[in-house]
Design an enzyme around this catalytic site. Structure first.
Site, mmCIF file in Angstrom:
data_model
loop_
_atom_site.group_PDB
_atom_site.id
_atom_site.type_symbol
_atom_site.label_atom_id
_atom_site.label_comp_id
_atom_site.label_asym_id
_atom_site.label_seq_id
_atom_site.Cartn_x
_atom_site.Cartn_y
_atom_site.Cartn_z
ATOM 1 N NE ARG B 154 -3.423 0.251 -0.305
ATOM 2 C CZ ARG B 154 -4.222 1.179 0.198
ATOM 3 N NH1 ARG B 154 -4.770 1.023 1.370
ATOM 4 N NH2 ARG B 154 -4.506 2.275 -0.484
ATOM 5 C CG HIS B 157 -2.977 4.616 3.304
ATOM 6 N ND1 HIS B 157 -2.190 3.554 2.944
ATOM 7 C CD2 HIS B 157 -3.847 4.141 4.233
ATOM 8 C CE1 HIS B 157 -2.572 2.474 3.619
ATOM 9 N NE2 HIS B 157 -3.569 2.802 4.408
ATOM 10 C CG HIS B 159 -7.279 4.475 6.867
ATOM 11 N ND1 HIS B 159 -7.923 3.736 5.904
ATOM 12 C CD2 HIS B 159 -6.120 3.831 7.102
ATOM 13 C CE1 HIS B 159 -7.185 2.684 5.589
ATOM 14 N NE2 HIS B 159 -6.077 2.711 6.297
HETATM 15 FE FE LIG Z 1 -4.361 1.430 5.803
#
Ligand SMILES: [Fe+2]
Lengths: 185, 236
Positions: B154, B157, B159
């Protein structure tokens, strides 16, 4: 970078439980409140497997049909929080302690049957899915409800919570046989 | 006053629920078409949360746990929450959660072989101010592997969860960092089909928010659903 357009939705991912649950989230009303009922259910996927990493959120009127919101006719005059949120447990189960909502206005001035708005968020859901909880013991109101009228008759049962000992049962099936009716909002 | 109804999703911004490149969608995306829901008072209102639930300390993720400072590159993440009509969304709850600098979440199921940080829980919340502005202090999260396919990582990031002022406006998204080399390989980023819409999830480096000798600044503006134009506004 923002261009003024809508920000896209993304999944909550598998670790939502560190950020979203509140200790009092499942308690729309405190334990022992008069008229309090549990709404309990299991969230399942297309194979019928329970989701241990979902979050169920609820939004509803108080028993008199008022929302704790400035746009409610009459303004923000109820102390009833109206919002519940519960992460699912290892068996996919959730439970919200609340009171049954009253009736609120619907399209064309037709009163709606008592209902609770529901969002389900989970790993594997790139956007929340939205459904509604209606109540089996409100058959007459349900029969006249303008939103239920727009749901294919053979799928309406997926929106009806069934009485149990301490409240109601409302299971959520994301996909497959008996798939819950979800709404485009 | 009855609030105006909200704009309908035209299908060009949010990702399709069934996005098979992200494998978990395959058994979780509903297979039936959704039923159109009229916007009634239930949908036009929504939880008004936060007062009494959020303290100023909740917006600083670097000092909450353990008594010490979180490991990693300290950053400021801030921006404005508006609707599609450009109106600010004030006094609205913003919740964030993230991995630590090593790419590990403080979660029982996270088995990534990377160290936990006793001084970082990765959870924050704040309220937007009267102009819709929010601000967090945190550390830059690490990329992490997630097992979706071979060598799947991923992009870094954070959330974000937002309520707006109505049930219709509820949004959960992820904020990414500029120029991440993983963008092209990530099925979650690319579940958003439109390139311009994808770019809206990427924060901008913000020198003006950067605090000298202390933390890099990033700006992440968020746009929630707007209302339909009123008859007044559409009159020629
Ligand atoms: Fe995550």
């Amino acid at each position: 970078m923002s261009d003024g357009g809508l920000t896209p939705s993304q999944t909550v991912g598998p670790y939502l439980a560190i950020g979203l649950p509140w200790p009092d989230g499942p308690h729309v009303v405190p334990e022992g409140s008069p008229g309090a009922v549990w709404i309990r259910g299991t969230v399942r996927d297309g194979n019928g497997a329970p989701l241990p990493d979902a979050l169920v959120e609820t939004w509803q009127a108080d028993p008199a049909g008022h929302f704790d919101h400035p746009d409610d006719p009459g303004g923000r005059h109820t102390e009833f929080r109206g919002f519940g949120r519960c992460p699912t447990d290892d068996g996919g189960g959730y439970a919200i302690l609340t009171r049954k909502p009253g009736r609120v206005p619907g399209p064309g001035g037709v009163e709606q049957a008592p209902h609770i708005a529901v969002s389900v968020l989970a790993r594997g859901l790139l956007n929340r899915v939205v459904t509604r909880i209606y109540f089996a013991d409100e058959a007459a109101a349900n029969a006249a409800d303008p939103v239920l009228a727009g749901v294919p008759a053979d799928r309406r049962a997926t929106l009806i919570a069934r009485p149990i000992d301490d409240g109601y049962r409302f299971d959520i099936r994301l996909q497959g046989d008996d798939e819950t009716v979800f709404f485009a909002l | 006053m009855t609030p105006a109804v909200y704009r309908r999703d035209d299908g060009t911004v949010h990702p399709p629920l069934l996005s098979p490149g992200y494998r978990s969608t395959i058994l979780r995306a509903p297979s039936q078409a959704p039923v159109l829901l009229p916007h009634t008072l239930t949908e036009l209102t929504g939880p008004v949360l936060g007062e009494g639930r959020v303290t100023a300390a909740d917006a600083d993720l670097t000092v909450r746990a353990g008594g010490g400072e979180a490991q990693g590159q300290r950053i400021v993440v801030h921006g404005r929450v508006r609707d599609e009509n450009g109106r600010p969304v004030p006094n609205s709850l913003v919740e964030v959660w993230q991995a630590n600098a090593a790419g590990r979440y403080l979660h029982k199921w996270d088995r990534h072989d990377a160290p936990l940080d006793p001084n970082f829980t990765g959870v924050g919340r704040c309220l937007t101010d009267a102009s819709g502005h929010y601000r967090f202090v945190t550390i830059k999260p690490g990329a992490y592997p997630w097992g979706n396919h071979a060598n799947a990582w991923r992009p870094a990031h954070i959330h974000f969860s937002l309520f707006g002022r109505a049930f219709t406006q509820r949004l959960v998204t992820q904020m990414y960092f500029p120029d991440d080399p993983l963008f092209g390989y990530d099925p979650i980023v690319n579940s958003v089909r439109d390139e311009r819409a994808r770019q809206r999830m990427v924060a901008a480096f913000d020198l003006a928010a950067t605090v000298d000798e202390w933390a890099l600044g990033f700006r992440f503006d968020i746009v929630l659903r707007g209302t339909e134009a009123t008859p007044m506004e559409t009159r020629p």
